[in-house]
Design an enzyme around this catalytic site. Structure first.
Site, PDB file in Angstrom:
ATOM      1  CE  LYS A 173      -2.099   2.752   3.361  1.00  0.00           C
ATOM      2  NZ  LYS A 173      -1.609   3.908   2.035  1.00  0.00           N
ATOM      3  N   GLY A 226       7.182   5.562   8.140  1.00  0.00           N
ATOM      4  CA  GLY A 226       5.888   6.086   8.107  1.00  0.00           C
ATOM      5  C   GLY A 226       6.122   7.181   9.569  1.00  0.00           C
ATOM      6  CB  ALA A 229       2.109   8.245  15.557  1.00  0.00           C
ATOM      7  CB  THR A 230       1.462   5.496  11.511  1.00  0.00           C
ATOM      8  OG1 THR A 230       1.860   7.071  11.171  1.00  0.00           O
ATOM      9  CG2 THR A 230       1.116   4.935  10.709  1.00  0.00           C
ATOM     10  CD  GLU A 248      13.633   0.761   8.533  1.00  0.00           C
ATOM     11  OE1 GLU A 248      14.471   2.539   9.222  1.00  0.00           O
ATOM     12  OE2 GLU A 248      13.926  -0.175   9.042  1.00  0.00           O
ATOM     13  CB  CYS A 282      13.234   9.861   7.720  1.00  0.00           C
ATOM     14  SG  CYS A 282      14.101   8.696   5.927  1.00  0.00           S
ATOM     15  CD  GLU A 384      10.027  13.287  11.637  1.00  0.00           C
ATOM     16  OE1 GLU A 384       8.848  12.871  11.772  1.00  0.00           O
ATOM     17  OE2 GLU A 384      10.495  12.907  10.521  1.00  0.00           O
TER      18      GLU A 384
END
Ligand code: NAD
Length: 481
Positions: A173, A226, A229-230, A248, A282, A384
């Site tokens: 996805k 991502g 929090a996810t 990651e 990132c 971030e």
């Protein structure tokens, strides 16, 4: 207006619900296509197709799988410019970057794993006086790959290529914000003759499509890139299911600049490491730490260079700073500029949205921004931002530099600038980050482990690490008579 499709069992199919989401071109702020808003039913179809494809794919030879990956790399390379244009339209990144970094690296990801997989020990023997141990590494089954919007095809392929070469079948996805090149990858797979069901690409939102993917009982492993929090939500949700996880996540990366560095090379590279892709990598440096005896000089030179960066239409070759990839992210970035001011920060350059003329007048652009005068402990320096915003922070000596660099919940990457290599290596060994560059940035050997410590990551990608992740070892022990 074009509506994208899911790619399931080798075919382009509509979402079962027939629901779609708008996809925006960030440089113009306008909707330009629709992407499936897939449900758990679409995920079910994709998982089913991947399960059916698994027996043949997992028992095919490594040379066969390698050949498919190599063909995908060749086909992608033959359409590099076209893919780069679509990547730029989806993300707002400068076209020069989409060509030289994003799509080139996606080609390299397929080509690298096509070759590297052949050298990987899927079977090895460990003998001793009393036994022969045969260690077999088998694919896991159907695995899920979930990627973000900042480097869409680059990170998508960084997961898919090792998953496939290891003999897994995949349900992947991409980010719902930047789905176009993932959609086009389906065309490439069809042209490459990849057997149906080996790679399935399902589009949709994180909390519905993504959630259905990670929760599916037949998904044996999840490779996710991502936000932290996810990543935390995925780890929590899947904990009781004992899935393999590779996460990651975010970062707050320091650039540690000592006064004895090669100043000109440092300055040029730190501008890139701070603002490439509008700071939406990132690995970008966001806390620029400078030894106090060159602080004033660096501040002046850095501001001078950054204020000349060309913010413009990402399709122009001359553009150095494109648009922020989504409106909510633009709002987040602007909120952090306000927060920095409230916290006492001084904006040395930038700090405002940019209004361009013509095609991009409603696009989402922000000036590259440098902020001074904030302690490392404030929110601006701890959270971030993931945009074209950096702070500069003075440090006294090596020990102080290490303390400040480590004073964050994150631990993804760092850069160290000094000609004294003993000092550089000492600092590198003491900074808690998964990837550290000395006198360089973004130099990558795809065989090396990639990933973060602390809240930045769990597990590593790249080389042997990711092939270990996508396989399960089994030891068969024969006792010698
Ligand atoms: P995000 O976490 O919002 O989304 C990433 C992906 O996860 C998307 O495909 C999204 O749809 C999906 N997702 C969201 N919620 C989900 C859920 N509950 N279940 C399953 N899937 C879900 O991140 P983003 O905003 O797309 O990307 C920016 C973040 O990615 C930044 O924090 C950045 O640092 C990080 N990032 C990390 C790396 C790395 O290698 N460490 C690389 C690139 C980006």
């Amino acid at each position: 207006m074009k509506s994208l499709s899911n790619y399931i069992n080798g075919e382009f199919v509509k979402p079962l619900s027939n629901n779609y989401l708008d996809v925006f071109e960030p440089a113009t702020g306008q909707v330009y296509c629709k992407v499936p808003d897939s449900s758990g039913d679409d995920i079910q179809l994709a998982v089913h197709s991947a399960m059916n494809a698994f027996p043949d794919w997992s028992s095919s030879s490594i040379d066969e799988r390698s050949s498919y990956l190599n063909t995908i790399a060749d086909l992608l390379e033959s359409r590099l410019d076209e893919f780069a244009q679509y990547e730029t339209r989806d993300t707002g990144k400068p076209i020069s970057l989409a060509k030289s970094v994003d799509i080139s690296r996606a080609v390299s990801n397929f080509r690298f794993f096509s070759e590297y997989g052949k050298q990987y020990e899927f079977e090895s023997k460990l003998n001793n006086d009393s036994s022969i141990n045969t260690v077999i590494r088998s694919p896991l089954g159907v695995v899920g790959c979930i990627s973000p919007w900042n480097l869409p095809l680059y990170l998508f392929s960084w997961k898919i290529a090792p998953a496939l070469i290891s003999g897994n079948t995949v349900v992947a996805k991409p980010s719902e914000l930047t789905p176009f090149t993932a959609f086009m990858l389906g065309e490439i797979c069809t042209s490459a003759g990849l057997p149906p069901g080996v790679l399935n690409i399902v589009h949709g939102q994180g909390n519905s499509t993504g959630n259905a993917l990670i929760s599916h009982k037949e998904i044996k492993a999840i490779s996710f890139t991502g936000g932290t929090a996810t990543g935390r939500a995925i780890a929590t949700k899947t904990a009781s299911m004992f899935k393999k996880l590779s996460l990651e996540m975010g970062g707050k990366n320091p650039a540690v600049i000592f006064s004895d560095c090669d100043y000109d090379v440092m300055l040029e590279t730190v501008v890139k490491s701070s603002f490439s892709n509008q700071g939406q990598i990132c690995l970008c440096s966001s806390r620029i730490m400078v030894e106090e005896n060159i602080y004033n000089k660096f501040r002046k030179d850095f501001v001078e260079k950054v204020s000349t960066l060309i913010v413009g239409d990402p399709i122009e070759d001359s553009t150095q700073i494109g648009s922020i990839t989504s409106k909510p992210h633009l709002d987040k970035v602007l909120t952090y500029i306000e927060l920095a001011k409230e916290e006492g920060g001084i904006i040395l350059t930038g700090g405002k949205p940019v209004s361009l003329k013509g095609r991009c007048e409603e696009g989402w652009f922000v000036e590259p921004t440098i902020i001074d005068g904030l302690p490392n402990t404030c929110r601006t320096n701890q959270e971030e931002i993931f945009g074209p915003i950096v702070t500069i922070i003075p440090f006294k000596d090596e020990a102080d530099a290490i303390d400040i660099a480590n004073d964050t919940e994150y631990g993804l990457s760092a850069t160290i600038w000094t000609k004294d290599l003993d000092k550089a290596k000492h600092v590198a060994r003491n900074i808690d980050a998964g990837v550290i560059w000395i006198n360089s940035w973004l130099v990558r050997d795809l065989r090396t482990p990639f990933g973060g410590m602390k809240q930045s990551g769990m597990g590593r990608e790249g080389g042997t690490e990711i092939l270990n992740f996508f396989t399960e070892p089994k030891n068969i022990c024969e006792q010698l008579s």
